[in-house]
Scaffold this active site. Structure first.
Site, mmCIF file in Angstrom:
data_model
loop_
_atom_site.group_PDB
_atom_site.id
_atom_site.type_symbol
_atom_site.label_atom_id
_atom_site.label_comp_id
_atom_site.label_asym_id
_atom_site.label_seq_id
_atom_site.Cartn_x
_atom_site.Cartn_y
_atom_site.Cartn_z
ATOM 1 N N HIS A 2 0.830 4.033 -1.753
ATOM 2 C CA HIS A 2 0.619 4.609 -3.082
ATOM 3 C C HIS A 2 -0.494 5.660 -3.031
ATOM 4 O O HIS A 2 -0.317 6.788 -3.508
ATOM 5 C CB HIS A 2 0.252 3.487 -4.069
ATOM 6 C CG HIS A 2 0.009 3.944 -5.463
ATOM 7 N ND1 HIS A 2 0.866 3.641 -6.498
ATOM 8 C CD2 HIS A 2 -0.998 4.669 -6.025
ATOM 9 C CE1 HIS A 2 0.398 4.169 -7.618
ATOM 10 N NE2 HIS A 2 -0.741 4.792 -7.353
ATOM 11 N N GLU A 3 -1.610 5.304 -2.426
ATOM 12 C CA GLU A 3 -2.742 6.236 -2.355
ATOM 13 C C GLU A 3 -2.438 7.418 -1.440
ATOM 14 O O GLU A 3 -2.891 8.539 -1.690
ATOM 15 C CB GLU A 3 -4.016 5.515 -1.923
ATOM 16 C CG GLU A 3 -4.438 4.385 -2.858
ATOM 17 C CD GLU A 3 -4.496 4.763 -4.325
ATOM 18 O OE1 GLU A 3 -4.903 5.899 -4.657
ATOM 19 O OE2 GLU A 3 -4.151 3.907 -5.176
ATOM 20 N N HIS B 296 -0.783 10.085 -3.384
ATOM 21 C CA HIS B 296 -1.766 10.893 -4.132
ATOM 22 C C HIS B 296 -2.403 11.936 -3.203
ATOM 23 O O HIS B 296 -2.586 13.089 -3.596
ATOM 24 C CB HIS B 296 -2.861 10.019 -4.744
ATOM 25 C CG HIS B 296 -2.403 9.174 -5.893
ATOM 26 N ND1 HIS B 296 -1.602 9.636 -6.910
ATOM 27 C CD2 HIS B 296 -2.661 7.867 -6.189
ATOM 28 C CE1 HIS B 296 -1.380 8.670 -7.785
ATOM 29 N NE2 HIS B 296 -2.019 7.582 -7.363
#
Length: 196
Positions: A98-99, A102
């Site tokens: 998920h990170e 980003h």
């Protein structure tokens, strides 16, 4: 905005070296997982090679319901050591992926993290591409209404929650997510499609 990522991930909390070490081992494992390596290679292809130093494990605010977060000011990913150190590895892999999305968005699009549409879009993409909206994970989180194929019933609330956590009112958060949902949902880069 009333809230900020810095409020959720303060750096002045007392650290437990044992928790931090266990957390970093899990993060390293996640970065070497299939999705971790794929996204890291995709970042390198964009000219943004991934350094393990981008990830730090530290205690997080008690008010923080997240286990990780990207700090655009420092370019670091903060992993909450007290949470990550006791999580099953498969969930750490999801959080790291998920990170990484980003980070990918930051590299590819030069994100304006104060632009709520950019934030919502990156949150939709990161949630979708990290496999957070699987049937099994939604059941584990107590989302018993979730059925396979109901991905928008997972993605939209997660993006709205992130906006409200940053101080945006519920009606505005809902409107922003609806505005960006379709183009952001269609953007599966660095994958060709949503990973299985």
């Amino acid at each position: 905005m009333a809230g900020s990522r810095r409020d959720l991930f303060p750096s002045d909390l007392e650290s437990d070296p044992k928790q931090n070490s266990k957390c970093m081992k899990k993060v390293m494992k996640a970065l070497n997982s299939l999705h971790g390596e794929f996204i890291a290679n995709s970042l390198a292809d964009l000219g943004c090679p991934l350094s393990f130093q981008r990830f730090i494990c530290q205690p997080c605010s008690e008010a923080n319901t997240l286990c990780a977060g990207f700090d655009p000011e420092s370019g670091k990913v903060v992993m909450c050591s007290e949470k990550v150190s006791i999580m099953a590895q498969k969930y750490v892999n999801i959080a790291v992926a998920h990170e990484l999305i980003h980070l990918y968005d930051q590299c590819r699009a030069k994100m304006d993290w104060n632009n709520l549409e950019h934030l919502a879009c990156s949150e939709i993409r990161a949630t979708m591409l990290s496999q957070e909206c699987t049937y099994q994970l939604q059941r584990k989180r107590g989302n018993n209404a979730f059925k396979t194929g109901d991905i928008d019933k997972c993605l939209k609330p997660r993006a709205r929650d992130m906006l409200t956590m940053m101080g945006v009112g519920e009606p505005a958060a809902k409107r922003i997510v609806e505005q960006v949902y379709l183009p952001c949902f269609a953007d599966t880069a660095p994958y060709d499609r949503v990973p299985p």
